[in-house]
Motif scaffolding. Structure first.
Motif, PDB file in Angstrom:
ATOM      1  N   VAL A  27      61.670  59.660  36.449  1.00  0.00           N
ATOM      2  CA  VAL A  27      61.275  59.947  35.124  1.00  0.00           C
ATOM      3  C   VAL A  27      59.508  59.550  35.050  1.00  0.00           C
ATOM      4  CG1 VAL A  27      61.124  58.917  32.783  1.00  0.00           C
ATOM      5  CG2 VAL A  27      63.302  59.216  34.011  1.00  0.00           C
ATOM      6  N   ILE A  28      59.082  58.588  35.644  1.00  0.00           N
ATOM      7  CA  ILE A  28      57.903  58.253  35.758  1.00  0.00           C
ATOM      8  C   ILE A  28      56.904  59.477  36.501  1.00  0.00           C
ATOM      9  CG2 ILE A  28      55.785  56.963  36.594  1.00  0.00           C
ATOM     10  CD1 ILE A  28      57.897  54.607  36.194  1.00  0.00           C
ATOM     11  N   LEU A  29      57.411  59.917  37.795  1.00  0.00           N
ATOM     12  CA  LEU A  29      56.562  60.901  38.437  1.00  0.00           C
ATOM     13  C   LEU A  29      56.737  62.377  37.728  1.00  0.00           C
ATOM     14  CD1 LEU A  29      57.532  60.078  42.031  1.00  0.00           C
ATOM     15  CD2 LEU A  29      55.195  59.833  40.940  1.00  0.00           C
ATOM     16  N   SER A  30      57.881  62.549  37.098  1.00  0.00           N
ATOM     17  CA  SER A  30      58.010  63.692  36.156  1.00  0.00           C
ATOM     18  C   SER A  30      56.890  63.807  35.063  1.00  0.00           C
ATOM     19  CB  SER A  30      59.350  63.802  35.526  1.00  0.00           C
ATOM     20  OG  SER A  30      60.316  64.268  36.586  1.00  0.00           O
ATOM     21  N   ALA A  31      56.690  62.635  34.372  1.00  0.00           N
ATOM     22  CA  ALA A  31      55.702  62.433  33.390  1.00  0.00           C
ATOM     23  C   ALA A  31      54.378  62.781  34.108  1.00  0.00           C
ATOM     24  CB  ALA A  31      56.051  60.895  32.779  1.00  0.00           C
ATOM     25  N   LEU A  32      53.985  62.186  35.081  1.00  0.00           N
ATOM     26  CA  LEU A  32      52.779  62.309  35.867  1.00  0.00           C
ATOM     27  C   LEU A  32      52.648  64.102  36.065  1.00  0.00           C
ATOM     28  CD1 LEU A  32      51.341  60.603  38.868  1.00  0.00           C
ATOM     29  CD2 LEU A  32      51.495  63.018  39.177  1.00  0.00           C
ATOM     30  N   ALA A  33      53.656  64.596  36.502  1.00  0.00           N
ATOM     31  CA  ALA A  33      53.493  66.081  36.857  1.00  0.00           C
ATOM     32  C   ALA A  33      53.140  67.007  35.367  1.00  0.00           C
ATOM     33  CB  ALA A  33      54.905  66.768  37.546  1.00  0.00           C
ATOM     34  N   ARG A  34      53.856  66.275  34.177  1.00  0.00           N
ATOM     35  CA  ARG A  34      53.549  67.109  33.062  1.00  0.00           C
ATOM     36  C   ARG A  34      52.067  66.594  32.614  1.00  0.00           C
ATOM     37  NH1 ARG A  34      58.768  65.045  31.701  1.00  0.00           N
ATOM     38  NH2 ARG A  34      57.895  63.198  30.708  1.00  0.00           N
ATOM     39  N   ALA A  35      51.588  65.438  33.025  1.00  0.00           N
ATOM     40  CA  ALA A  35      50.105  65.460  32.762  1.00  0.00           C
ATOM     41  C   ALA A  35      49.269  66.338  33.501  1.00  0.00           C
ATOM     42  CB  ALA A  35      49.818  63.775  33.056  1.00  0.00           C
ATOM     43  N   VAL A  36      49.783  66.564  34.603  1.00  0.00           N
ATOM     44  CA  VAL A  36      48.771  67.527  35.637  1.00  0.00           C
ATOM     45  C   VAL A  36      48.975  68.789  34.928  1.00  0.00           C
ATOM     46  CG1 VAL A  36      48.526  68.472  37.998  1.00  0.00           C
ATOM     47  CG2 VAL A  36      49.141  65.959  37.575  1.00  0.00           C
ATOM     48  N   ALA A  37      50.108  69.190  34.704  1.00  0.00           N
ATOM     49  CA  ALA A  37      50.166  70.889  34.390  1.00  0.00           C
ATOM     50  C   ALA A  37      49.650  70.810  32.988  1.00  0.00           C
ATOM     51  CB  ALA A  37      51.884  70.882  33.889  1.00  0.00           C
ATOM     52  N   SER A  38      49.427  69.767  31.996  1.00  0.00           N
ATOM     53  CA  SER A  38      48.551  69.666  30.627  1.00  0.00           C
ATOM     54  C   SER A  38      47.292  69.942  31.184  1.00  0.00           C
ATOM     55  CB  SER A  38      49.108  68.621  30.075  1.00  0.00           C
ATOM     56  OG  SER A  38      47.887  68.563  28.931  1.00  0.00           O
ATOM     57  N   ARG A  67      40.212  73.631  37.803  1.00  0.00           N
ATOM     58  CA  ARG A  67      41.614  73.295  38.307  1.00  0.00           C
ATOM     59  C   ARG A  67      41.624  72.909  39.593  1.00  0.00           C
ATOM     60  NH1 ARG A  67      46.705  77.732  38.323  1.00  0.00           N
ATOM     61  NH2 ARG A  67      48.005  76.287  39.321  1.00  0.00           N
ATOM     62  N   SER A  68      40.894  73.556  40.527  1.00  0.00           N
ATOM     63  CA  SER A  68      41.150  73.022  42.174  1.00  0.00           C
ATOM     64  C   SER A  68      40.611  71.457  42.373  1.00  0.00           C
ATOM     65  CB  SER A  68      39.977  73.767  42.803  1.00  0.00           C
ATOM     66  OG  SER A  68      40.534  75.418  42.892  1.00  0.00           O
ATOM     67  N   GLY A  69      39.627  71.055  41.440  1.00  0.00           N
ATOM     68  CA  GLY A  69      39.114  69.785  41.743  1.00  0.00           C
ATOM     69  C   GLY A  69      40.033  68.749  41.253  1.00  0.00           C
ATOM     70  N   LEU A  70      40.653  69.314  40.041  1.00  0.00           N
ATOM     71  CA  LEU A  70      41.845  68.499  39.561  1.00  0.00           C
ATOM     72  C   LEU A  70      42.871  68.160  40.428  1.00  0.00           C
ATOM     73  CD1 LEU A  70      43.232  68.696  35.850  1.00  0.00           C
ATOM     74  CD2 LEU A  70      44.854  68.535  37.797  1.00  0.00           C
ATOM     75  N   GLU A  71      43.503  69.200  41.013  1.00  0.00           N
ATOM     76  CA  GLU A  71      44.543  69.134  41.903  1.00  0.00           C
ATOM     77  C   GLU A  71      44.261  68.552  43.207  1.00  0.00           C
ATOM     78  OE1 GLU A  71      46.743  73.569  40.993  1.00  0.00           O
ATOM     79  OE2 GLU A  71      44.979  73.439  42.319  1.00  0.00           O
ATOM     80  N   MET A  72      43.061  68.648  43.605  1.00  0.00           N
ATOM     81  CA  MET A  72      42.608  67.819  44.724  1.00  0.00           C
ATOM     82  C   MET A  72      42.636  66.202  44.513  1.00  0.00           C
ATOM     83  SD  MET A  72      42.324  67.447  48.090  1.00  0.00           S
ATOM     84  CE  MET A  72      41.952  69.164  48.638  1.00  0.00           C
ATOM     85  N   ASP A  73      42.202  65.899  43.495  1.00  0.00           N
ATOM     86  CA  ASP A  73      41.948  64.492  43.102  1.00  0.00           C
ATOM     87  C   ASP A  73      43.232  63.680  42.998  1.00  0.00           C
ATOM     88  OD1 ASP A  73      39.084  64.765  43.150  1.00  0.00           O
ATOM     89  OD2 ASP A  73      38.776  64.902  41.010  1.00  0.00           O
ATOM     90  N   TYR A 105      53.851  74.001  31.615  1.00  0.00           N
ATOM     91  CA  TYR A 105      53.152  73.466  30.312  1.00  0.00           C
ATOM     92  C   TYR A 105      53.568  74.589  29.411  1.00  0.00           C
ATOM     93  CZ  TYR A 105      50.285  71.606  26.688  1.00  0.00           C
ATOM     94  OH  TYR A 105      49.813  71.080  25.313  1.00  0.00           O
ATOM     95  N   ASN A 106      54.372  74.209  28.371  1.00  0.00           N
ATOM     96  CA  ASN A 106      54.612  75.451  27.113  1.00  0.00           C
ATOM     97  C   ASN A 106      55.421  76.462  27.934  1.00  0.00           C
ATOM     98  OD1 ASN A 106      53.875  73.636  24.700  1.00  0.00           O
ATOM     99  ND2 ASN A 106      51.594  74.670  24.928  1.00  0.00           N
ATOM    100  N   GLY A 107      56.108  76.276  28.921  1.00  0.00           N
ATOM    101  CA  GLY A 107      56.815  77.316  29.569  1.00  0.00           C
ATOM    102  C   GLY A 107      55.984  78.038  30.550  1.00  0.00           C
ATOM    103  N   ILE A 108      54.732  77.837  30.714  1.00  0.00           N
ATOM    104  CA  ILE A 108      54.165  78.284  31.834  1.00  0.00           C
ATOM    105  C   ILE A 108      54.055  77.601  33.154  1.00  0.00           C
ATOM    106  CG2 ILE A 108      51.824  79.419  32.528  1.00  0.00           C
ATOM    107  CD1 ILE A 108      53.213  80.771  30.097  1.00  0.00           C
ATOM    108  N   GLU A 109      54.286  78.290  34.220  1.00  0.00           N
ATOM    109  CA  GLU A 109      54.613  77.593  35.538  1.00  0.00           C
ATOM    110  C   GLU A 109      53.208  77.633  36.160  1.00  0.00           C
ATOM    111  OE1 GLU A 109      55.795  79.003  39.632  1.00  0.00           O
ATOM    112  OE2 GLU A 109      57.593  78.892  38.349  1.00  0.00           O
ATOM    113  N   TYR A 110      52.658  76.171  36.473  1.00  0.00           N
ATOM    114  CA  TYR A 110      51.466  76.258  37.321  1.00  0.00           C
ATOM    115  C   TYR A 110      51.705  75.608  38.856  1.00  0.00           C
ATOM    116  CZ  TYR A 110      49.140  76.832  32.693  1.00  0.00           C
ATOM    117  OH  TYR A 110      48.761  77.342  31.616  1.00  0.00           O
TER     118      TYR A 110
END
Length: 646
Positions: free
Chosen positions: A399-410, A294-300, A375-380
């Motif tokens: 809309v586009i940045l919200s989709a990006l945020a959902r991809a990150v949460a997934s 997770r940490s690496g994902l968020e930093m990248d 994601y699925n009601g869980i806050e990250y």
């Protein structure tokens, strides 16, 4: 009147024209800037003008003192198109007339670009009536042109450089130029350094071709300020079809044009930005797919966003319930002050978390946009980007940045879910639930029994069946099937013994699957009298509070019994079972599970292979083949660890 009549009188020797006018019996005057610069003998006699001792006609008189109706006459002179004649009826005091009967004259105004000459003739007809119907029509048209809300000009192509010979009041208001400043000049004086050469050439070509044209051109007022001018030029033809003049219409469209240009600029910027963001989405998707933690994902993700044109920086934060702040987990680029962002403050990140939707705001002169990571009601946490300059973030970009945020949460959810099996540091959470959308709660509320969760099995039709051991007075197939049917559930009895059954329940809410998608392992479910006790294991690195809140929001009557941090054994019973299950086929697993839970391995056997085969919908030989293969794999798992395949 500001243009002087330089030809007739005004000092020095009289010109031949002035001498000739002395013989005209009708009054004739020349006016310059409100001053009569010449009056012939008839005019001096008619209006009581006294010449000085110099040459004839050398004196000057203020027109306003000579003509009581001068304001009207001055307006008429002003409105006369250069190169034309205008006729107007006036009442003028005459020393030869009695006081009650002022003399009325028809004034004929001869107007050129340089001077104006007025000849007075005794008027005929009623002073209150126009001299002819044609004059009335002329007056109406004249007023309409002069009072039109758009600038109107008339130019004369027969004169050198096609000069203006008439402009109306609206033209003066639009351009700031006075009538006498522009008469006799080509209209190009409105053009400047930023006027489009292509547009100017287009107008010139239309005039040369004697055809109408409409363009939009940047022009300059008399004070030098810019304005956008919508110009229409059209030829005026006589009865022979010959072009005698050009009429022009000017409309100040600055507000509209600036709005259009701003929109075009913004659209171009946005299209470029959205094109870049689409590439950003693809890159972030690749980051999510390739991240190992997770940490690496968020930093990248933060570094990729900060490197994008249009953004100064990005950071990801997580709510800290203990301090009421949003703690930064990863950041890159210029993010502004993130040291004291509180969940109760006005920062967009706090708003996004509170309202679970995108939020924007201006901080330190720049725009910050925040997007909840859920994601699925869980806050990250929350993702915040800072734009370059004070560039707003519009709906499409949101809309586009919200989709990006959902991809990150997934992606974060996937990493957290994998940690359920990998981590030894967990939080054991016990809850009680009374929501009857859960199958064990509904059945235990309708029947006097106790249900204990064993396992969930996915059928080939993608339906999930949950196995429960049921004990108690109503632990009979008939009673359980009735209770399940009343709750809208599908109940299938696998094994029935005295005061105990093994059943499959389908329908209702799939609690186990829902929790699994959120990285939560279900350790146990025990339900009795309409109340279920749930034991869960959640990795310590996960947002435990968010998981529990999601359960409370989803299921009514949820109470938290306890939280307990603990370390797992090197390999738990569940992990061993999971390892074995990965090697078993669905049929092998079902055969082994049914045989064990039904007491098939006991003696005497309470159930037969024939009965178990029927519960699986297969023949008895097929059931035994699945069972023997499963038994072999189980033995290898126990006695020859690491060699389950085969």
């Amino acid at each position: 009147m500001e243009n002087a009549d330089a030809e007739y009188g005004g000092g020095g020797r009289a010109t031949p024209a002035a001498v000739a006018l002395e013989t005209v019996v009708d009054p004739v005057v020349a006016v310059t800037s409100g001053t009569i610069t010449y009056a012939n003998g008839a005019a001096r006699d008619a209006f009581g003008l006294v010449a000085d001792t110099r040459e004839t006609g050398a004196s000057e008189w203020e027109a306003a003192t000579v003509f009581p109706s001068w304001p009207r006459l001055e307006d008429e002179i002003h409105e006369t198109t250069a190169g034309t004649v205008r006729r107007v009826t006036l009442e003028i005091d005459d020393d030869r007339a009695d006081e009650t009967a002022p003399v009325r004259y028809d004034a004929r105004i001869h107007r050129s670009t340089e001077r104006a000459t007025i000849m007075f003739e005794p008027a005929t007809g009623d002073a209150d009536e126009p001299s002819s119907p044609a004059e009335s029509d002329y007056a109406v048209k004249d007023r309409a042109i002069n009072e039109a809300p758009v600038g109107i000009t008339i130019s004369d192509p027969d004169r050198e450089d096609n000069p203006l010979v008439y402009v109306n009041d609206a033209y003066e208001e639009i351009t700031g130029y006075k009538y006498d400043d522009v008469i006799g000049r080509n209209c190009r004086f409105l053009q400047g350094e930023d006027s489009s050469e292509e547009t100017i050439a287009e107008m010139a070509a239309a005039i040369d071709a004697e055809r109408p044209v409409t363009v939009e051109l940047k022009n300059y007022r008399e004070d030098g300020t810019e304005f956008w001018n919508e110009v229409t030029i059209a030829p005026v033809r006589d009865e022979t079809g010959t072009v005698t003049h050009y009429v022009g219409f000017q409309n100040d469209v600055t507000a509209r044009k600036e709005a259009e240009l701003a929109l075009e600029t913004r659209t171009e910027e946005l299209e470029y930005l959205l094109e870049r963001i689409e590439g950003l989405i693809q890159d972030v998707t690749d980051v999510v797919a390739g991240a190992t933690d997770r940490s690496g994902l968020e930093m990248d993700v933060c570094e990729r966003i900060a490197a994008e044109t249009g953004y100064d920086g990005a950071w990801i934060g997580e709510r800290n319930p203990a301090t009421g702040t949003i703690d930064v987990r990863a950041s890159a680029g210029e993010c502004g002050d993130t040291s004291d962002v509180t969940t109760a403050g006005g920062h967009p990140a706090a708003t996004a978390l509170a309202e679970t939707e995108a939020a924007t705001g201006t901080l330190e002169g720049t725009t910050h946009a925040s997007f909840p990571l859920s994601y699925n009601g869980i806050e990250y946490g929350v993702l915040t980007v800072r734009t370059d300059r004070d560039r707003p973030v519009d709906d499409r970009e949101t809309v586009i940045l919200s989709a990006l945020a959902r991809a990150v949460a997934s992606g974060v959810n996937a990493r957290e879910t994998s940690r359920v099996l990998e981590t030894d540091a967990v939080v054991a959470v016990e809850l009680t639930l009374t929501d009857r959308s859960l199958a064990p709660v509904a059945v235990s509320a309708a029947a006097d029994c106790r249900l204990e969760y064993r396992r969930s099995v996915h059928r080939t039709d993608d339906e999930t069946m949950s196995l429960f051991t049921v004990t108690g007075p109503d632990a009979t197939g008939e009673a359980l099937e009735t209770a399940a049917a009343d709750a809208g559930l599908d109940c299938r009895v696998v094994v029935e013994r005295e005061s105990e059954c093994l059943i499959e329940l389908a329908g209702g809410d799939d609690l186990v699957g829902w929790l699994s998608e959120r990285g939560v392992r279900t350790e146990a479910i025990e339900s009795e009298a309409g109340r279920a006790r749930l034991t869960l294991e959640i990795p310590r690195s996960a947002n435990v509070r968010s998981v529990v809140e999601a359960i409370e929001d989803r299921y009514e009557g949820t109470d938290v019994v306890s939280f307990q941090q603990r370390d797992r054994d090197p390999e738990t019973r569940q992990e061993f079972a999971a390892r074995l299950e990965r090697d078993l086929t669905d049929r092998q697993f079902a055969a082994l599970q049914r045989a064990y839970l039904s007491g098939y391995f006991e003696w005497p056997r309470p159930t037969t292979g024939e009965e178990l085969a029927q519960t699986m919908g297969v023949s008895r030989p097929t059931f035994h083949e699945h069972l023997r293969t499963a038994e072999a794999k189980l033995c290898r798992a126990l006695f020859d660890e690491g060699q389950l395949s085969g």
